[in-house]
Design a protein around this motif. Structure first.
Motif, PDB file in Angstrom:
ATOM      1  N   ILE A 138       0.838  -1.204   0.000  1.00 29.70           N
ATOM      2  CA  ILE A 138       0.000   0.000   0.000  1.00 29.70           C
ATOM      3  C   ILE A 138       0.872   1.252   0.000  1.00 29.70           C
ATOM      4  O   ILE A 138       0.630   2.205  -0.758  1.00 29.70           O
ATOM      5  N   LEU A 139       1.915   1.251   0.823  1.00 30.69           N
ATOM      6  CA  LEU A 139       2.790   2.411   0.918  1.00 30.69           C
ATOM      7  C   LEU A 139       3.486   2.693  -0.414  1.00 30.69           C
ATOM      8  O   LEU A 139       3.556   3.850  -0.860  1.00 30.69           O
ATOM      9  N   PHE A 140       3.971   1.648  -1.061  1.00 33.66           N
ATOM     10  CA  PHE A 140       4.716   1.856  -2.302  1.00 33.66           C
ATOM     11  C   PHE A 140       3.792   2.295  -3.436  1.00 33.66           C
ATOM     12  O   PHE A 140       4.160   3.150  -4.250  1.00 33.66           O
ATOM     13  N   ILE A 141       2.601   1.728  -3.512  1.00 30.36           N
ATOM     14  CA  ILE A 141       1.661   2.138  -4.556  1.00 30.36           C
ATOM     15  C   ILE A 141       1.205   3.577  -4.313  1.00 30.36           C
ATOM     16  O   ILE A 141       1.102   4.387  -5.246  1.00 30.36           O
ATOM     17  N   THR A 142       0.938   3.904  -3.051  1.00 30.37           N
ATOM     18  CA  THR A 142       0.531   5.260  -2.711  1.00 30.37           C
ATOM     19  C   THR A 142       1.622   6.261  -3.062  1.00 30.37           C
ATOM     20  O   THR A 142       1.355   7.330  -3.613  1.00 30.37           O
ATOM     21  N   ALA A 143       2.865   5.913  -2.745  1.00 27.16           N
ATOM     22  CA  ALA A 143       3.986   6.799  -3.068  1.00 27.16           C
ATOM     23  C   ALA A 143       4.148   6.950  -4.573  1.00 27.16           C
ATOM     24  O   ALA A 143       4.487   8.036  -5.068  1.00 27.16           O
ATOM     25  N   ALA A 144       3.891   5.882  -5.327  1.00 29.68           N
ATOM     26  CA  ALA A 144       3.964   5.974  -6.788  1.00 29.68           C
ATOM     27  C   ALA A 144       2.908   6.949  -7.310  1.00 29.68           C
ATOM     28  O   ALA A 144       3.160   7.722  -8.247  1.00 29.68           O
ATOM     29  N   GLY A 145       1.712   6.927  -6.711  1.00 32.09           N
ATOM     30  CA  GLY A 145       0.692   7.906  -7.082  1.00 32.09           C
ATOM     31  C   GLY A 145       1.161   9.319  -6.817  1.00 32.09           C
ATOM     32  O   GLY A 145       0.872  10.247  -7.592  1.00 32.09           O
ATOM     33  N   GLY A 146       1.905   9.522  -5.721  1.00 32.95           N
ATOM     34  CA  GLY A 146       2.471  10.836  -5.438  1.00 32.95           C
ATOM     35  C   GLY A 146       3.490  11.259  -6.480  1.00 32.95           C
ATOM     36  O   GLY A 146       3.592  12.442  -6.826  1.00 32.95           O
TER      37      GLY A 146
END
Length: 449
Positions: free
Chosen positions: A308-316
């Motif tokens: 979740i953290l890595f996908i969220t950061a990719a969205g950022g």
């Protein structure tokens, strides 16, 4: 590259990303990062600058929400393992009844997100959502969408959420914040109704991984209670959720009143408030004589939130690349083209910015800054119509949540849905409530103008 071509490339990039994720099963992290890099190159961003921009987008997202997600997920795991989530669900069911759990969780979300960011609010309330779904037999997807929409509406409409406060100040009605609060609360009704109807509808069309269609829900619930032996008390069960919310609300209220109490400001930050919630969850675990499980619970939590953290950061990263590509500046420079549509102008402009860069708060604050000089030309320069303009901006800023929005990934992953299901639920749902919000705003405009 001209602005209009940038917009076309952006749309094609989003389509390509959706196809890569849903049809070709490419991991969302890789898909978003690839699209960010390719879009940046096509948009003419110097190749030498891209690594720094990507790094800023990635680290900025981790900084703003990473620790919050970890602590929030750990609180949820502790509540689940101790039986506190089941206890909370029981209490909520006794208060509102079993027939409409979607309404209960939606209203809880709406209230919680007034002082708390919707990302944090979803993580905090997710254990109650899961417990209510199990307790009542409601669709997991319906409960996820209802919670998400409730959180999102007040996040965009009702101070002391930062976006509406900043917009009110930018538009020169900072001294009329109570008016924004009252209008925001009143005009939350149309999207809440629309969000509830959509949640019930889509819950019958989409199934999450934790939907259980084959086993008797009542029986599995009773078996679940039997596993805990004795459930914790109501107050201690709610404490890991309620105390962080109270701390954040108190800090927001004092900040709005321009009163600074250092210890409250410290404990009221989302990261520290959820750290307090985690500590209270550990107390619950100790009371249940299960401290020997704490290491395993923490390890399991980190394994769950890692993707979740890595996908969220990719969205950022995608949002950051888009924001420096010149597309937002192009929209700003040509805002006069849209100004002829009156009260719909703030909505459309905020919706374009929201869809382009992902953050509702950024869309709200940017749109308000752009509109401040043209409010008289739009006929929205009275305090009442200025407050209505803030709500119109908020309506646009929830339209729509998709892959470049961290909230999309929080809802999709914690709701145990695949990305393509997220487009059908979260993205379509935010379109529904955004349009419903603007219908309410326009009706109010006809009465007040």
């Amino acid at each position: 590259m001209t602005g209009i071509l940038l917009i076309v490339v952006f749309v094609l990039s989003i389509v390509a990303m959706i196809v890569a994720i849903s049809k070709y099963k490419i991991h969302p992290f890789l898909s978003i990062m690839a699209v960010s890099l390719i879009f940046g190159i096509i948009a003419g961003i110097p190749v030498a600058d891209l690594p720094g921009i990507i790094g800023d987008g990635f680290s900025g997202t981790f900084k703003s929400i990473g620790i919050v997600i970890i602590f929030g997920a750990l609180v949820g795991m502790l509540l689940e393992k101790t039986g506190a989530a089941i206890k909370m669900a029981d209490i909520v069911v006794r208060v509102v009844g079993k027939r409409h759990p979607e309404i209960a969780i939606m209203l809880m979300g709406w209230i919680v997100s007034i002082p708390v960011f919707c990302d944090s609010g979803f993580v905090i309330l997710n254990p109650i959502r899961k417990g209510l779904a199990k307790r009542t037999g409601a669709s997991s997807v319906a409960m996820t969408v209802a919670l998400s929409m409730g959180l999102y509406i007040s996040h965009c409409f009702v101070p002391p959420t930062p976006g509406p406060i900043a917009a009110a100040n930018s538009l020169g009605i900072g001294d009329h914040l109570l008016l924004v609060i009252l209008l925001g609360a009143l005009l939350s009704i149309p999207p809440l109704v629309a969000g509830y109807l959509f949640a019930v509808y889509i819950g019958g069309k989409v199934k999450a991984r934790d939907d259980d269609e084959d086993v008797s829900l009542v029986k599995s619930y009773e078996q679940l209670i039997a596993e805990y032996g004795r459930l914790p008390g109501g107050c201690s069960s709610f404490a890991p959720i309620v105390v962080p919310i109270v701390l954040m609300a108190l800090a927001s209220g004092l900040a709005m009143a321009k009163i600074r109490i250092p210890i409250i400001a410290f404990l009221g930050t989302p990261m520290m408030a959820l750290a307090v919630g985690t500590a209270l969850g550990v107390v619950l675990l100790a009371s249940a004589h299960k401290m020997d499980e704490f290491y395993g619970i923490t390890n399991d939590t980190l394994m769950v939130v890692g993707p979740i953290l890595f996908i969220t950061a990719a969205g950022g990263v995608l949002g950051k690349v888009i924001s420096v590509s010149g597309m937002v500046q192009y929209i700003t420079d040509n805002s006069n083209v849209l100004s002829a549509i009156g009260i719909f102008f703030p909505f459309v402009l905020a919706a374009i910015l929201k869809t382009a860069q992902g953050s509702s708060t950024v869309a709200i604050t940017t749109t308000a800054g752009m509109l401040a000089p043209v409010l008289p030309a739009l006929g929205l320069d009275s305090p009442l119509l200025g407050a209505l303009c803030v709500i119109a901006i908020g309506a646009g800023a929830m339209t729509v949540s998709h892959a470049n929005d961290s909230y999309f990934w929080v809802v999709t992953n914690f709701g145990e849905m695949e990305p393509q299901q997220g487009y059908r639920t979260q993205t379509l749902g935010t379109l529904v409530i955004g349009v419903a919000s603007m219908v309410g705003v326009y009706a109010a405009y006809l009465l007040l103008a």
